[in-house]
Design a protein around this motif. Structure first.
Motif, PDB file in Angstrom:
ATOM      1  N   ILE A   1      40.012 -11.307 -24.882  1.00  0.00           N
ATOM      2  CA  ILE A   1      41.362 -11.768 -25.200  1.00  0.00           C
ATOM      3  C   ILE A   1      42.357 -11.302 -24.139  1.00  0.00           C
TER       4      ILE A   1
ATOM      5  N   ARG B   1      45.135  -9.603 -24.360  1.00  0.00           N
ATOM      6  CA  ARG B   1      45.953  -8.406 -24.595  1.00  0.00           C
ATOM      7  C   ARG B   1      45.137  -7.362 -25.329  1.00  0.00           C
TER       8      ARG B   1
ATOM      9  N   PHE C   1      44.256  -5.487 -28.285  1.00  0.00           N
ATOM     10  CA  PHE C   1      44.411  -5.639 -29.734  1.00  0.00           C
ATOM     11  C   PHE C   1      45.003  -4.397 -30.392  1.00  0.00           C
TER      12      PHE C   1
ATOM     13  N   THR D   1      47.824 -14.049 -29.625  1.00  0.00           N
ATOM     14  CA  THR D   1      46.702 -13.649 -28.780  1.00  0.00           C
ATOM     15  C   THR D   1      45.887 -14.874 -28.381  1.00  0.00           C
TER      16      THR D   1
END
Length: 75
Positions: free
Chosen positions: A45, A47, A49, A60
């Motif tokens: 992803i 960013r 989490f 996201t």
């Protein structure tokens, strides 16, 4: 004021979708964590989490998807 999730809440959330879900399905020996001999299904992803405020999680983006150790999607 928007509060940030605690690290413990983030870890519990991630665990509930990974190793705990595998355990509930009696598949913890092949799913639920990234270990040698297990299926490598995961996403990458855009960013961290554990640092994202809860209100922003929906933003996201998935950059990559891997299934059985093979990349099947890349943005």
């Amino acid at each position: 004021m928007v509060s940030r999730r605690s690290a413990q809440q983030s870890e519990e959330t991630l665990r509930s979708f990974t190793i705990d879900a595998a355990y509930a399905a009696h598949q913890e020996d092949v799913l639920g964590s990234l270990e040698e001999g297990k299926w490598a299904d995961f996403i990458v992803i855009d960013r961290d989490f554990f640092e994202v405020p809860a209100i922003e999680i929906w933003q996201t983006e998935v950059l990559q998807t891997w299934v059985a150790g093979e990349k099947v999607y890349e943005q």
